[in-house]
Design a protein around this motif. Sequence first.
Motif, PDB file in Angstrom:
ATOM      1  N   ASP A  86      -8.381   3.539   5.948  1.00 46.69           N
ATOM      2  CA  ASP A  86      -7.433   5.123   6.293  1.00 46.69           C
ATOM      3  C   ASP A  86      -6.913   5.761   7.745  1.00 46.69           C
ATOM      4  O   ASP A  86      -5.461   5.630   7.144  1.00 46.69           O
ATOM      5  N   VAL A 115      -5.591  -6.979  -2.388  1.00 46.74           N
ATOM      6  CA  VAL A 115      -3.801  -6.060  -3.305  1.00 46.74           C
ATOM      7  C   VAL A 115      -4.677  -4.710  -2.803  1.00 46.74           C
ATOM      8  O   VAL A 115      -3.715  -4.075  -2.315  1.00 46.74           O
ATOM      9  N   GLU A 116      -6.328  -4.165  -3.359  1.00 47.04           N
ATOM     10  CA  GLU A 116      -6.037  -3.383  -2.475  1.00 47.04           C
ATOM     11  C   GLU A 116      -6.016  -3.341  -1.149  1.00 47.04           C
ATOM     12  O   GLU A 116      -5.700  -1.908  -1.000  1.00 47.04           O
ATOM     13  N   MET A 118      -3.830  -3.996   0.773  1.00 50.91           N
ATOM     14  CA  MET A 118      -2.241  -4.661   1.094  1.00 50.91           C
ATOM     15  C   MET A 118      -2.212  -3.252   0.621  1.00 50.91           C
ATOM     16  O   MET A 118      -0.844  -2.458   1.606  1.00 50.91           O
ATOM     17  N   GLY A 119      -3.030  -2.523  -0.247  1.00 49.36           N
ATOM     18  CA  GLY A 119      -2.197  -1.589  -0.575  1.00 49.36           C
ATOM     19  C   GLY A 119      -2.412  -0.211   0.053  1.00 49.36           C
ATOM     20  O   GLY A 119      -1.309   1.004   0.546  1.00 49.36           O
ATOM     21  N   GLN A 120      -3.664  -0.185   1.133  1.00 40.88           N
ATOM     22  CA  GLN A 120      -3.706   0.524   1.804  1.00 40.88           C
ATOM     23  C   GLN A 120      -3.093   0.672   3.156  1.00 40.88           C
ATOM     24  O   GLN A 120      -2.000   1.820   3.606  1.00 40.88           O
ATOM     25  N   GLN A 122       0.143  -0.741   3.166  1.00 41.99           N
ATOM     26  CA  GLN A 122       1.787  -0.253   2.705  1.00 41.99           C
ATOM     27  C   GLN A 122       1.877   1.482   2.292  1.00 41.99           C
ATOM     28  O   GLN A 122       2.808   1.845   3.333  1.00 41.99           O
ATOM     29  N   LYS A 123       0.810   2.323   1.998  1.00 35.31           N
ATOM     30  CA  LYS A 123       0.242   3.598   2.218  1.00 35.31           C
ATOM     31  C   LYS A 123       0.470   3.798   3.209  1.00 35.31           C
ATOM     32  O   LYS A 123       0.864   5.051   3.282  1.00 35.31           O
ATOM     33  N   SER A 127       4.447  -2.059   6.569  1.00 29.35           N
ATOM     34  CA  SER A 127       4.838  -2.708   5.821  1.00 29.35           C
ATOM     35  C   SER A 127       4.917  -4.225   6.570  1.00 29.35           C
ATOM     36  O   SER A 127       5.009  -5.584   5.217  1.00 29.35           O
TER      37      SER A 127
END
Length: 141
Positions: A86, A115-116, A118-120, A122-123, A127
Amino acid sequence: MSFGKLERSQGSAPMSDINMTPLIDVMLVLLVIFIITAPLMVSSVQVDLPKASATASNAPKFVEITIDRGGQVFVEDALQTTESLDLLLDKTAKANPEAEVRLRADTTVPYGRVVEVMGQAQKAGLSRIGFVAQAPDKAKS
């Protein structure tokens, strides 16, 4: 001089058969519609995503994230925890918001783990995510 016969010839008798031409035309149109729409309706169950013939994009700045068989995340061959990933992604997003994340994942990694990550990304504000894959073997084709 003869002006023709005075007898009238019998006209054609009414047809009692069905004209098949319009029925065949409709059938062929329906066949074409089914041929075009059938592949769109099928949900593929088995997917082998790691093989692709597309070339990699040439982004000026990128972060390469690798997920191994065990689900561990590496950035440039350095093992990362969730917190350190992160921080690294936040730092990259602040330095260059247009940076691309190049994600390399083993074929056995669960989709949820990918997906986890990828989510990190994008957060953190990144993008643009690209998936790295190897070219398919030409011998098999």
